[in-house]
Design an enzyme around this catalytic site. Structure first.
Site, short mmCIF file in Angstrom:
data_model
loop_
_atom_site.label_atom_id
_atom_site.label_comp_id
_atom_site.label_asym_id
_atom_site.label_seq_id
_atom_site.Cartn_x
_atom_site.Cartn_y
_atom_site.Cartn_z
N LYS A 68 -8.57 -3.37 -11.11
CA LYS A 68 -8.78 -2.27 -10.56
C LYS A 68 -10.01 -1.98 -10.76
O LYS A 68 -10.06 -2.58 -12.30
CB LYS A 68 -8.31 -0.96 -10.41
CG LYS A 68 -6.64 -1.15 -9.96
CD LYS A 68 -6.69 -0.73 -7.84
CE LYS A 68 -5.32 -1.55 -7.67
NZ LYS A 68 -4.88 -1.63 -5.91
N LYS B 151 -3.27 -10.47 -8.32
CA LYS B 151 -2.71 -10.31 -6.80
C LYS B 151 -4.14 -9.93 -6.36
O LYS B 151 -4.47 -8.93 -6.82
CB LYS B 151 -1.82 -9.36 -6.67
CG LYS B 151 -1.87 -8.72 -5.58
CD LYS B 151 -0.12 -7.79 -4.70
CE LYS B 151 -0.46 -6.99 -3.63
NZ LYS B 151 -1.95 -6.84 -3.23
N ASP C 60 -6.28 -7.39 -4.32
CA ASP C 60 -5.98 -6.86 -3.06
C ASP C 60 -6.05 -6.44 -1.88
O ASP C 60 -6.61 -7.88 -1.35
CB ASP C 60 -6.82 -5.32 -3.56
CG ASP C 60 -6.46 -4.13 -3.85
OD1 ASP C 60 -6.65 -3.22 -5.16
OD2 ASP C 60 -5.44 -3.86 -3.14
N GLU C 61 -5.47 -5.59 -1.21
CA GLU C 61 -5.67 -6.26 0.70
C GLU C 61 -6.44 -6.61 1.46
O GLU C 61 -6.84 -7.33 2.15
CB GLU C 61 -4.58 -5.20 1.16
CG GLU C 61 -4.84 -3.80 1.02
CD GLU C 61 -4.86 -2.67 -0.24
OE1 GLU C 61 -4.55 -3.37 -1.01
OE2 GLU C 61 -5.54 -1.67 0.22
N HIS D 207 1.64 -8.42 2.37
CA HIS D 207 1.20 -7.35 2.14
C HIS D 207 1.45 -6.55 3.31
O HIS D 207 0.79 -7.20 4.38
CB HIS D 207 -0.34 -6.84 1.24
CG HIS D 207 -0.30 -6.24 1.12
ND1 HIS D 207 -0.69 -5.13 1.86
CD2 HIS D 207 -1.31 -5.71 -0.48
CE1 HIS D 207 -1.10 -3.44 1.07
NE2 HIS D 207 -1.70 -4.04 -0.46
N LYS E 247 2.72 6.47 -5.53
CA LYS E 247 1.47 7.48 -4.87
C LYS E 247 1.76 7.42 -3.17
O LYS E 247 1.00 8.09 -1.86
CB LYS E 247 0.36 6.90 -4.80
CG LYS E 247 -0.46 5.62 -4.34
CD LYS E 247 -1.59 4.95 -5.13
CE LYS E 247 -1.55 3.32 -4.43
NZ LYS E 247 -3.03 3.54 -5.17
C1 CAP Z 1 -1.76 -0.29 -5.29
C2 CAP Z 1 -2.00 -1.00 -3.99
C3 CAP Z 1 -1.23 -1.43 -2.84
C4 CAP Z 1 -0.70 -0.31 -2.54
C5 CAP Z 1 0.45 -0.50 -0.93
C6 CAP Z 1 -3.83 -0.27 -3.53
O1 CAP Z 1 -2.85 -0.13 -6.34
O2 CAP Z 1 -2.83 -2.73 -4.73
O3 CAP Z 1 -1.96 -1.96 -2.03
O4 CAP Z 1 0.61 -0.34 -3.02
O5 CAP Z 1 1.19 0.08 -0.57
O6 CAP Z 1 -4.34 -0.54 -2.93
O7 CAP Z 1 -2.94 0.97 -3.65
P1 CAP Z 1 -1.98 0.61 -7.94
P2 CAP Z 1 2.35 -0.46 -0.37
O8 CAP Z 1 -1.03 0.10 -7.85
O9 CAP Z 1 -2.78 1.08 -8.30
O10 CAP Z 1 -1.94 2.17 -6.95
O11 CAP Z 1 3.10 -0.75 -1.25
O12 CAP Z 1 3.42 0.86 -0.23
O13 CAP Z 1 2.59 -1.14 0.62
MG MG Z 2 -3.82 -2.48 -2.77
#
Ligand code: CAP
Ligand code: MG
Length: 435
Positions: A155, A181, A183-184, A274, A314
């Site tokens: 991040k 990993k 990010d999406e 994801h 969150k």
């Molecule tokens: C978490 C994360 C994930 C979320 C996806 C984000 O980052 O990388 O994509 O967890 O939600 O982009 O928010 P943090 P879920 O660890 O900084 O929060 O897992 O509910 O699908």
């Molecule tokens: Mg993410």
């Protein structure tokens, strides 16, 4: 009662007993103003199987026998049984075009939520399911100590160069994490080209494996504009020795996941799924499709890992829902939960590796393990690592320390006395549940 040319009520039959190889779907619905319940459930069963709005001169006995039947209902829930013949073997897109297609848009149906479906053995036999799933904990990561797979997303979530990304990878690998990993929304942007990221992260992985003697891997995102390009990226990951690929399964779609699963098996790889965009589909209690059913399809299609929520972080998703989905993607014979989950016998389909992610940090590790009732999961910690006052390497160590503390039966306070990195993390975040 409907118009003279309508035949929706032919699809309502409370005397019908579903056959063993019928596919049964549970819907929640709300009739539009002025519509009777039977007219609405008849439409749901009709439009998702063989019917339409008017009687037809082209209908014959054989086709008529293929109709779906609404065989159980209340004022707001209905169970519909579908003959197996309606469904193309092995095709999730075609299944959804039927049970999750036009019926959402019918004027007579004000709200509609697909809650779950019991998939008969005769249907699931055409799917191979996860290649590794939960087995990856030992078969890929060779874990002996805490059986928690740790992953971290660098991040800020996008913007880093491939060099910055790979540097972070090395820092968290040597801080005790198993996986870096993507990010999406990180794919192949100008500031971080896919091929360069693969090459540099592979180098960081090899260096960290050398130094730690541990297995390290990456969830590198192969989400692509076309399936052809996705396959090219998967093959590149394989060429660089990665065991996993990551895919945004909902923005790419079910054919993408089924294609990736076929290729992953050929290459002996695993898929980190994801679920970005799921909340556009599953968040409203009375419309869309449940995350439970999305998770079921992901397991069937062959995803190995799947984000299913934390219950403490969150993202929305209550503890009860997380547990129910956990059971669905790891269980063999899953029990019914009235009006929330149908029974499912998973037969030959392997259990998945659940992923907890979203707002996690060391102070939430004990609460997270309590939600899941196990430590044999994958946890993803992004901000909770890279927001550590002493940087990503210390952040990774703090999370690993919190996991070990939980395994050793130490409270976070007791462990803070033992581990300086964990103490610093607790000083910054305590046990807050971020929103
Ligand atoms: C978490 C994360 C994930 C979320 C996806 C984000 O980052 O990388 O994509 O967890 O939600 O982009 O928010 P943090 P879920 O660890 O900084 O929060 O897992 O509910 O699908
Ligand atoms: Mg993410």
């Amino acid at each position: 009662m409907g118009m003279s040319f309508e035949w929706y009520r032919d699809f309502v039959d409370t005397s019908y007993k579903p056959k063993q190889d019928d596919l049964v779907v549970l819907f929640r619905f709300r009739p539009a103003e002025g519509m009777e319940v039977e007219d609405v459930i008849g439409r749901i069963a009709s439009e998702s199987s063989i019917g339409t709005w008017t009687t037809l001169t082209t209908l014959d006995e054989r086709i008529y026998s293929m109709r779906a039947r609404a065989f159980w209902y209340t004022e707001e829930h209905v169970k519909v049984a579908y003959p197996l013949v309606l469904w193309e073997p092995g095709s999730i897109p075609q299944l959804l075009s039927g049970i999750a297609g036009n019926i959402y848009g019918m004027r007579a149906v004000e709200r509609l939520k697909l809650i779950d479906a019991t998939l008969p053995r005769e249907y699931i036999k055409h799917f191979r399911g996860p290649n590794y799933g939960k087995d990856a904990i030992k078969k890929i990561f060779k874990k002996k100590g805490p059986l928690t797979v740790t992953a971290s997303v660098p991040k800020p979530k996008i913007g880093m160069t491939a060099e910055q990304h790979a540097k972070i990878a090395y820092e968290i690998y040597t801080g005790g994490f198993d996986v870096i990993k993507d990010d999406e929304n990180l794919t192949d942007q100008s500031f971080n080209r896919f091929e360069e990221r693969v090459r540099l992260v592979a180098r960081a992985r090899d260096r960290a494996e050398e130094e730690t003697g541990e297995v390290k891997d990456a969830f590198i995102n192969v989400t692509s504009p076309t399936l052809r390009e996705m396959e090219r990226r998967i093959e590149l990951l394989h060429d660089y020795g990665f065991r996993y690929l990551m895919l945004d399964i909902l923005t790419t779609g079910w054919s993408a996941l089924q294609t990736a699963a076929e290729l992953a098996r050929e290459l002996d790889m695993a898929i980190h799924a994801h679920r970005a965009m799921h909340a556009a589909i599953d968040r409203l209690p009375d419309h869309g499709m449940t995350m439970l059913f999305i998770a079921k399809l992901a397991r069937l299609a062959g995803a190995d890992n799947l984000h299913i929520g934390t219950g403490v972080g969150k993202m929305e998703g209550k503890k009860e829902e997380v547990r129910m989905i956990y059971e669905e993607i790891t269980g063999e014979k899953v029990e019914e939960v009235p009006l929330k989950r149908l029974p499912q016998d998973w037969g030959h389909i392997k259990p998945m590796l659940p992923v907890a992610s979203g707002g996690l940090h060391p102070g939430l590790i004990p609460a997270l393990f309590e939600v899941y009732g196990t430590t044999e999961i994958c946890i993803q910690v992004g901000g909770g690592v890279h927001g550590h006052p002493d940087g990503s390497h210390a952040g990774a160590k703090a999370v690993v320390q919190a996991i070990h503390a939980y395994m050793d039966g130490l409270t976070l306070e007791e462990a803070a006395g033992k581990y300086p990195e964990l103490r610093k993390a607790l000083e910054k975040w305590g046990t807050v549940s971020p929103r």
